[in-house]
Design an enzyme around this catalytic site. Structure first.
Site, mmCIF file in Angstrom:
data_model
loop_
_atom_site.group_PDB
_atom_site.id
_atom_site.type_symbol
_atom_site.label_atom_id
_atom_site.label_comp_id
_atom_site.label_asym_id
_atom_site.label_seq_id
_atom_site.Cartn_x
_atom_site.Cartn_y
_atom_site.Cartn_z
ATOM 1 N N CYS A 1 -0.480 4.217 2.457
ATOM 2 C CA CYS A 1 -0.474 4.043 3.926
ATOM 3 C C CYS A 1 -0.110 2.592 4.230
ATOM 4 C CB CYS A 1 -1.786 4.492 4.544
ATOM 5 S SG CYS A 1 -3.277 4.011 3.659
ATOM 6 N N SER A 2 -1.021 1.790 4.750
ATOM 7 C CA SER A 2 -0.643 0.411 5.083
ATOM 8 C C SER A 2 -1.865 -0.499 5.101
ATOM 9 C CB SER A 2 0.063 0.372 6.441
ATOM 10 O OG SER A 2 -0.774 0.957 7.430
ATOM 11 N N CYS B 1 0.888 -1.160 0.000
ATOM 12 C CA CYS B 1 0.000 0.000 0.000
ATOM 13 C C CYS B 1 0.928 1.213 0.000
ATOM 14 C CB CYS B 1 -0.908 0.026 1.229
ATOM 15 S SG CYS B 1 -1.941 1.501 1.252
HETATM 16 FE FE FE Z 1 -3.189 1.949 2.944
#
Ligand code: FE
Length: 203
Positions: free
Chosen positions: A108-109, A105
């Protein structure tokens, strides 16, 4: 020199600083030891991708389920009684002899956390997020994964509404195993595409 993907001293975010401060207080007061903290972290990391492992093991065992999983990830999870989480779509990326998927991603994560468990630090880190799109083979090598040159590496950039899970290749020699035994072979890294499942013992 490029930044490593597993920096132990990656920039600490606000929440992490607070957790570490609390941990230090508890250790100074003698209420727990650093070894106990590490032991618990390792325990959680080893087991909390169980749901993802079950999904993979079912897909390896049941071709019809695999097709449903690839067509509509979230509804296939319901068949196994797994609550997928609050995002729009689960995309399952099937690895083959010719194609290997890796998930990142870049913004972000995002992960399908009910399947993959505690999000690994490296996945959240800037180094992985910035490098894996540009030089995936070099990054995979740092994880200990060397893929043959004729295997195409596809890096998939996930996002908040479209979460991705890698369906790794079933290891050679795993043909006679039960679904529970197959699930034991599924590593967390393999669900992100930065590792492979374990080989069956004795194979
Ligand atoms: Fe993300």
């Amino acid at each position: 020199m490029s930044q490593p993907v597993n920096p132990a001293d990656a920039d600490l975010d606000y929440l992490r600083k607070h957790v570490l401060a609390l941990q230090n207080v508890l250790i100074r007061k003698g209420l727990l030891t650093y070894a106990e903290v590490l032991q618990e972290v390792h325990r959680l990391e080893a087991v909390d991708h169980d749901a993802g492992a079950r999904v993979v093991a079912r897909a390896w065992s049941d071709p019809a389920f695999k097709q449903r999983l690839l067509a509509n990830g979230k509804s296939a999870l319901e068949e196994l009684g797994i609550e997928p989480g609050s995002y729009e779509r689960l995309e399952v990326l099937e690895n083959t002899d010719r194609v290997h998927h890796v998930v990142v991603c870049t913004t972000c994560s995002c992960v399908p956390s009910p399947l993959t468990g505690t999000t690994p630090d490296w996945y959240k880190g800037a180094a992985y997020r910035s490098r894996v799109m540009q030089e995936p083979r070099a990054v995979l090598r740092e994880f200990g994964l060397e893929l043959p040159e004729d295997v195409e590496v596809r890096v998939i950039d996930t996002d908040v509404n479209r979460r991705c899970l890698v369906l790794p290749l079933k290891p050679p020699g795993a043909g006679g195993l039960t679904e529970d035994q197959l699930a034991q072979l599924v590593t967390r890294d393999s669900l992100f595409g930065v590792g492979q499942p374990a080989g069956p013992v004795g194979a």
